[in-house]
Design an enzyme around this catalytic site. Structure first.
Site, mmCIF file in Angstrom:
data_model
loop_
_atom_site.group_PDB
_atom_site.id
_atom_site.type_symbol
_atom_site.label_atom_id
_atom_site.label_comp_id
_atom_site.label_asym_id
_atom_site.label_seq_id
_atom_site.Cartn_x
_atom_site.Cartn_y
_atom_site.Cartn_z
ATOM 1 N N GLU A 1 11.312 25.662 12.235
ATOM 2 C CA GLU A 1 12.297 25.688 11.150
ATOM 3 C C GLU A 1 13.731 25.868 11.630
ATOM 4 O O GLU A 1 14.453 26.748 11.174
ATOM 5 C CB GLU A 1 11.929 26.751 10.111
ATOM 6 C CG GLU A 1 12.603 26.476 8.774
ATOM 7 C CD GLU A 1 12.018 27.256 7.616
ATOM 8 O OE1 GLU A 1 10.796 27.327 7.496
ATOM 9 O OE2 GLU A 1 12.821 27.785 6.839
ATOM 10 N N ARG B 1 12.388 21.471 8.474
ATOM 11 C CA ARG B 1 11.270 22.172 7.829
ATOM 12 C C ARG B 1 11.744 22.988 6.627
ATOM 13 O O ARG B 1 10.981 23.226 5.693
ATOM 14 C CB ARG B 1 10.550 23.070 8.843
ATOM 15 C CG ARG B 1 9.326 23.754 8.265
ATOM 16 C CD ARG B 1 8.439 24.377 9.317
ATOM 17 N NE ARG B 1 7.313 25.049 8.680
ATOM 18 C CZ ARG B 1 6.219 25.440 9.299
ATOM 19 N NH1 ARG B 1 6.093 25.245 10.592
ATOM 20 N NH2 ARG B 1 5.245 26.040 8.637
ATOM 21 N N HIS C 1 11.744 32.430 -5.772
ATOM 22 C CA HIS C 1 11.660 33.775 -5.189
ATOM 23 C C HIS C 1 12.283 34.808 -6.122
ATOM 24 O O HIS C 1 11.747 35.895 -6.320
ATOM 25 C CB HIS C 1 12.362 33.815 -3.820
ATOM 26 C CG HIS C 1 11.575 33.107 -2.754
ATOM 27 N ND1 HIS C 1 12.167 32.517 -1.660
ATOM 28 C CD2 HIS C 1 10.247 32.899 -2.622
ATOM 29 C CE1 HIS C 1 11.223 31.971 -0.906
ATOM 30 N NE2 HIS C 1 10.054 32.192 -1.456
ATOM 31 N N ASN D 1 11.230 24.190 1.418
ATOM 32 C CA ASN D 1 11.542 25.279 0.480
ATOM 33 C C ASN D 1 12.207 24.761 -0.791
ATOM 34 O O ASN D 1 12.807 25.531 -1.543
ATOM 35 C CB ASN D 1 12.449 26.327 1.149
ATOM 36 C CG ASN D 1 11.731 27.027 2.273
ATOM 37 O OD1 ASN D 1 10.517 27.195 2.222
ATOM 38 N ND2 ASN D 1 12.463 27.395 3.304
ATOM 39 N N LYS E 1 3.375 17.577 4.726
ATOM 40 C CA LYS E 1 3.732 18.836 5.385
ATOM 41 C C LYS E 1 3.634 18.684 6.892
ATOM 42 O O LYS E 1 4.500 19.165 7.638
ATOM 43 C CB LYS E 1 2.855 19.993 4.893
ATOM 44 C CG LYS E 1 3.218 21.279 5.626
ATOM 45 C CD LYS E 1 3.114 22.530 4.863
ATOM 46 C CE LYS E 1 3.715 23.671 5.687
ATOM 47 N NZ LYS E 1 3.471 24.981 5.128
ATOM 48 N N LYS F 1 2.634 29.059 10.170
ATOM 49 C CA LYS F 1 3.369 30.280 9.816
ATOM 50 C C LYS F 1 2.348 31.349 9.469
ATOM 51 O O LYS F 1 1.516 31.155 8.572
ATOM 52 C CB LYS F 1 4.273 30.036 8.608
ATOM 53 C CG LYS F 1 5.610 29.435 8.953
ATOM 54 C CD LYS F 1 6.532 29.469 7.746
ATOM 55 C CE LYS F 1 7.834 28.773 8.032
ATOM 56 N NZ LYS F 1 8.693 28.670 6.829
ATOM 57 N N GLU G 1 3.278 23.857 -6.086
ATOM 58 C CA GLU G 1 3.627 23.366 -4.737
ATOM 59 C C GLU G 1 3.351 21.869 -4.651
ATOM 60 O O GLU G 1 4.065 21.137 -3.990
ATOM 61 C CB GLU G 1 2.843 24.108 -3.657
ATOM 62 C CG GLU G 1 3.296 25.528 -3.392
ATOM 63 C CD GLU G 1 4.650 25.625 -2.657
ATOM 64 O OE1 GLU G 1 5.165 24.619 -2.157
ATOM 65 O OE2 GLU G 1 5.190 26.751 -2.623
ATOM 66 N N HIS H 1 12.508 26.773 -4.114
ATOM 67 C CA HIS H 1 12.132 28.159 -3.830
ATOM 68 C C HIS H 1 13.246 29.181 -4.061
ATOM 69 O O HIS H 1 12.968 30.369 -4.100
ATOM 70 C CB HIS H 1 11.599 28.284 -2.397
ATOM 71 C CG HIS H 1 10.187 27.758 -2.263
ATOM 72 N ND1 HIS H 1 9.835 26.465 -2.583
ATOM 73 C CD2 HIS H 1 9.029 28.357 -1.861
ATOM 74 C CE1 HIS H 1 8.529 26.299 -2.371
ATOM 75 N NE2 HIS H 1 8.018 27.420 -1.937
ATOM 76 N N HIS I 1 3.339 32.254 -7.661
ATOM 77 C CA HIS I 1 4.309 31.560 -6.812
ATOM 78 C C HIS I 1 4.561 30.113 -7.266
ATOM 79 O O HIS I 1 5.700 29.704 -7.497
ATOM 80 C CB HIS I 1 3.838 31.588 -5.359
ATOM 81 C CG HIS I 1 4.757 30.869 -4.426
ATOM 82 N ND1 HIS I 1 6.034 31.310 -4.154
ATOM 83 C CD2 HIS I 1 4.596 29.707 -3.741
ATOM 84 C CE1 HIS I 1 6.610 30.455 -3.322
ATOM 85 N NE2 HIS I 1 5.761 29.481 -3.055
ATOM 86 N N ARG J 1 -3.099 38.941 23.034
ATOM 87 C CA ARG J 1 -1.920 38.053 23.157
ATOM 88 C C ARG J 1 -2.211 36.629 22.688
ATOM 89 O O ARG J 1 -1.609 35.676 23.142
ATOM 90 C CB ARG J 1 -1.376 38.037 24.589
ATOM 91 C CG ARG J 1 -0.940 39.414 25.051
ATOM 92 C CD ARG J 1 -0.173 39.381 26.333
ATOM 93 N NE ARG J 1 0.191 40.744 26.691
ATOM 94 C CZ ARG J 1 -0.627 41.580 27.323
ATOM 95 N NH1 ARG J 1 -1.830 41.179 27.697
ATOM 96 N NH2 ARG J 1 -0.232 42.799 27.601
HETATM 97 N N1 GLY Z 1 5.826 27.161 3.309
HETATM 98 C C1 GLY Z 1 6.900 26.572 4.019
HETATM 99 C C2 GLY Z 1 6.598 26.316 5.468
HETATM 100 O O1 GLY Z 1 5.467 26.425 5.897
HETATM 101 O O2 GLY Z 1 7.509 26.006 6.200
#
Ligand code: GLY
Length: 333
Positions: free
Chosen positions: A212, A216, A227, A220, A202, A132, A174, A223, A239, A110
């Protein structure tokens, strides 16, 4: 060495950027860690010294490894090694490794602590920062995952020296994005400072909106088309390469909607070309196919939602009509 803090209350952590910072791994392990599982890949070939007994677990290269089956395998290896709740997972590799190892750390017992040693430019300025983690399903990318913040991130710029040229270029896509997220003047900085500045930007977005719910999503930028291009090119475009074209597209859409002037669009072209990235659509890209993928990605009912530049900076803009999208695609052929 530059230290950037990601301020998230009792889950705050430091990101260290500079040549050789992976040698600080032992002292950056969280308190109480008695053993670690080092998750990496054979092709990464970056040695780390955690200073405690370690089990190295190799993940086979390739996007197919970003799966629940790999997470199960990792957790089983952790269990056989006797990794406890007070130990840690150390992920050494690109975004695939930090995503999959980070997710395994989030669910094993956990949740056990994780330290990331990202070895690609893309992972150092994006994937490894912000918590993430996740894997793909046959139905789509990143459909299963968790927000699980690492305890520390060591962005060792020495590891970039052996990065294949195309991987480095992908990271630059990026990086180009950050110019429009408060990173004006980034291109004038030496690499270590530039990476640290991207991490700082960031970190600010993550600190303000960890899960998000709002701001946040601005990360993107570029993107939507990226994508779709990754899918239509069968992932032939990396990417970041796709993000670069996506930034130009987003600028043309914003211009088509009267949100920015031509000089600001030209600024996008200038930044993208300063990184030697492509700013035009691949020759075989079909507008209809791309529009269909935009709709699927965003489940748009009436018009598309995109992150766009404007007089007040970047924001989420809804209801973008197909006509503007089609014209903007044609303008970047
Ligand atoms: N790659 C976008 C984020 O981490 O929110």
């Amino acid at each position: 060495m530059i230290t950037v803090r990601v301020p998230l209350g009792d889950r705050s952590y430091e990101v260290l950027v500079g040549p050789g910072v992976r040698s600080l791994l032992a002292e950056k392990l969280p308190l109480g860690v008695r053993r670690v599982a080092v998750v990496t890949s054979e092709e990464i070939n970056v040695d780390v010294s955690p200073g405690v007994p370690a089990e190295v677990v190799l993940v086979p290269p390739g996007e197919e490894s970003k799966s629940l089956a790999t997470v199960e395998e990792l957790c089983r290896r952790f269990a056989r090694f006797g990794l406890t709740r007070s130990d840690a997972v150390v992920a050494v590799g690109g975004g695939l490794i930090t995503d999959v190892a980070g997710f395994a750390a989030a669910v094993y017992h956990r949740g056990v602590r994780a330290v990331f040693v990202p070895t690609s430019l893309l992972a150092q300025i994006d994937a490894a920062i912000g918590g993430k983690t996740g894997v793909n399903l046959p139905e789509g990318k990143n459909l299963v995952g968790a927000f699980w913040q690492p305890s520390a991130v060591l962005c060792d710029t020495e590891t970039l020296e052996s990065l294949p040229e195309r991987e480095f270029l992908s990271g630059k896509g990026e990086m180009a994005k950050y110019h429009f997220l408060g990173g004006a003047g980034l291109d004038g900085l030496p690499l270590v400072e530039r990476i640290a500045r991207c991490v700082e930007i960031k970190a600010r977005f993550v600190a303000e909106d960890e899960r998000e719910g709002g701001g946040r999503a601005l990360l993107n930028y570029g993107h939507t088309l990226a994508h779709a291009l990754e899918v239509t090119s069968g992932f032939g475009l990396r990417h970041g390469e796709a993000v670069a074209i996506g930034l130009i597209f987003a600028a043309e859409v914003a211009h088509g909607l009267g949100r920015i002037d031509r000089a600001r669009v030209e600024e996008h072209y200038r930044v993208v070309s300063s990184y030697k990235l492509l700013s035009r659509l691949p020759e075989d890209a079909k507008a209809e196919e791309l529009l269909a993928l935009f709709r699927r990605d965003k489940k748009a009912v009436e018009g598309l939602t995109m992150v766009l530049d404007g007089p007040g900076g970047l924001e989420l803009v809804q209801g973008i009509p197909d006509k503007i999208l089609t014209e903007s695609l044609e303008s970047i052929r």
